[in-house]
Scaffold this motif. Structure first.
Motif, PDB file in Angstrom:
ATOM      1  N   ALA A 102       0.824  -1.208   0.000  1.00 22.19           N
ATOM      2  CA  ALA A 102       0.000   0.000   0.000  1.00 22.19           C
ATOM      3  C   ALA A 102       0.860   1.262   0.000  1.00 22.19           C
ATOM      4  O   ALA A 102       0.625   2.196  -0.772  1.00 22.19           O
ATOM      5  CB  ALA A 102      -0.937  -0.003   1.205  1.00 22.19           C
ATOM      6  N   THR A 103       1.872   1.298   0.853  1.00 20.25           N
ATOM      7  CA  THR A 103       2.659   2.526   0.985  1.00 20.25           C
ATOM      8  C   THR A 103       3.634   2.741  -0.159  1.00 20.25           C
ATOM      9  O   THR A 103       4.172   3.846  -0.296  1.00 20.25           O
ATOM     10  CB  THR A 103       3.431   2.514   2.312  1.00 20.25           C
ATOM     11  N   VAL A 104       3.881   1.724  -0.992  1.00 17.09           N
ATOM     12  CA  VAL A 104       4.804   1.910  -2.114  1.00 17.09           C
ATOM     13  C   VAL A 104       4.225   2.857  -3.163  1.00 17.09           C
ATOM     14  O   VAL A 104       4.955   3.337  -4.040  1.00 17.09           O
ATOM     15  CB  VAL A 104       5.150   0.540  -2.740  1.00 17.09           C
ATOM     16  N   MET A 105       2.924   3.147  -3.081  1.00 20.24           N
ATOM     17  CA  MET A 105       2.344   4.129  -4.003  1.00 20.24           C
ATOM     18  C   MET A 105       3.044   5.482  -3.894  1.00 20.24           C
ATOM     19  O   MET A 105       3.242   6.174  -4.901  1.00 20.24           O
ATOM     20  CB  MET A 105       0.856   4.334  -3.704  1.00 20.24           C
ATOM     21  N   VAL A 118      -6.257   6.446  -0.636  1.00 21.43           N
ATOM     22  CA  VAL A 118      -6.157   5.222  -1.430  1.00 21.43           C
ATOM     23  C   VAL A 118      -5.303   4.189  -0.696  1.00 21.43           C
ATOM     24  O   VAL A 118      -5.602   2.987  -0.712  1.00 21.43           O
ATOM     25  CB  VAL A 118      -5.572   5.530  -2.818  1.00 21.43           C
ATOM     26  N   VAL A 119      -4.238   4.646  -0.049  1.00 26.64           N
ATOM     27  CA  VAL A 119      -3.404   3.742   0.755  1.00 26.64           C
ATOM     28  C   VAL A 119      -4.231   3.111   1.868  1.00 26.64           C
ATOM     29  O   VAL A 119      -4.166   1.895   2.114  1.00 26.64           O
ATOM     30  CB  VAL A 119      -2.198   4.511   1.324  1.00 26.64           C
ATOM     31  N   CYS A 120      -5.030   3.917   2.532  1.00 28.24           N
ATOM     32  CA  CYS A 120      -5.862   3.409   3.625  1.00 28.24           C
ATOM     33  C   CYS A 120      -6.907   2.421   3.106  1.00 28.24           C
ATOM     34  O   CYS A 120      -7.134   1.367   3.714  1.00 28.24           O
ATOM     35  CB  CYS A 120      -6.527   4.581   4.334  1.00 28.24           C
ATOM     36  N   ILE A 121      -7.539   2.729   1.984  1.00 28.26           N
ATOM     37  CA  ILE A 121      -8.534   1.824   1.402  1.00 28.26           C
ATOM     38  C   ILE A 121      -7.886   0.502   1.000  1.00 28.26           C
ATOM     39  O   ILE A 121      -8.471  -0.578   1.172  1.00 28.26           O
ATOM     40  CB  ILE A 121      -9.214   2.503   0.201  1.00 28.26           C
ATOM     41  N   ALA A 178      -6.388  -4.584  -4.233  1.00 26.45           N
ATOM     42  CA  ALA A 178      -5.508  -3.925  -3.268  1.00 26.45           C
ATOM     43  C   ALA A 178      -4.045  -4.285  -3.475  1.00 26.45           C
ATOM     44  O   ALA A 178      -3.162  -3.450  -3.270  1.00 26.45           O
ATOM     45  CB  ALA A 178      -5.936  -4.300  -1.845  1.00 26.45           C
ATOM     46  N   MET A 179      -3.765  -5.508  -3.877  1.00 20.48           N
ATOM     47  CA  MET A 179      -2.386  -5.964  -3.963  1.00 20.48           C
ATOM     48  C   MET A 179      -1.752  -5.747  -5.333  1.00 20.48           C
ATOM     49  O   MET A 179      -0.538  -5.543  -5.428  1.00 20.48           O
ATOM     50  CB  MET A 179      -2.316  -7.459  -3.614  1.00 20.48           C
TER      51      MET A 179
END
Length: 227
Positions: A91-94, A124-127, A176-177
């Motif tokens: 998620a945080t790699v965005m 978006v990271v949280c979702i 998500a992944m």
């Protein structure tokens, strides 16, 4: 003969090759763990509202999270909690992907572009993390392998999800992944740099194409047929 690559496009590609590894390295060594801690606290708070009867909160184990589930194992109902894995890196790699693309794009207002894009990506990271939490809970309840995920060794003291709903949570896991970590930073970069891409990159490509067409020698008329 091959056409020469547009200089502006070549500059953007070379800058991206340089900036993306630097941003990914800074994220891995400096930003990843603090961001995982803050994200774990935020997701844990939201989880208590979304799954108040299922999730107690989200614990932290270094840069990884643990979903503290209130559903006990079937074989050990005296145990009050069950810990399920929750990775944060996908998620945080965005954020570093967006930072690298933005740093590679010339233009004014670089801090403003970085700030706006990062703030837009945080929901978006949280979702993304919440979708994975939902999938882990469904995997624990249903206890059937799905995609590349295996259920925990303990069965849950709860009814399994229906097959349709279980496949739906699996689709959310894939979103998500696999989809959001790549598509979200790319869309944020495109939306914040529309003028540059439209006027500089596309405009330069169109001008080069028109110039090449104007320099092309005119075609000769076909010869007259011989009688």
């Amino acid at each position: 003969m091959y056409a020469r690559l547009d200089p502006l496009l070549l500059r953007l590609l070379l800058s991206g090759v340089l900036c993306l590894p630097v941003c990914l390295g800074l994220w891995w060594w400096l930003v990843r763990e603090p961001l995982a801690r803050e994200l774990g606290h935020g997701v844990g708070f939201i989880s208590q509202w979304l799954w108040s009867e299922t999730v107690l909160g989200v614990g932290l184990d270094g840069d990884k999270g643990l979903i503290v589930s209130l559903v006990p194992p079937l074989t050990d109902s005296a145990r009050m909690f069950m810990a399920l894995p929750l990775p944060f890196d996908r998620a945080t790699v965005m954020l570093p992907l967006f930072w690298g693309l933005t740093l590679a794009t010339p233009g004014r207002g670089l801090p403003r572009r970085l700030l706006y894009g990062s703030l837009a990506l945080l929901p978006v990271v949280c979702i993304t993390v919440l979708l994975y939490v939902q999938f882990q809970l469904a995997l624990y309840r249903t206890h059937l392998p799905l995609l590349t995920e295996l259920p925990p060794p303990d069965y849950a003291l709860a009814l399994p999800d229906s097959p349709v709903l279980y496949q739906l949570w699996g689709l959310g896991r894939q979103l998500a992944m696999l989809v959001l970590p790549i598509v979200a930073p790319l869309l944020a970069w495109l939306l914040l740099h529309q003028r540059y891409l439209r006027e500089i990159i596309l405009g330069g490509l169109v001008q080069r194409a028109l110039g090449a067409a104007s320099r092309r020698p005119p075609s000769l008329p076909p010869p007259d047929p011989v009688e």
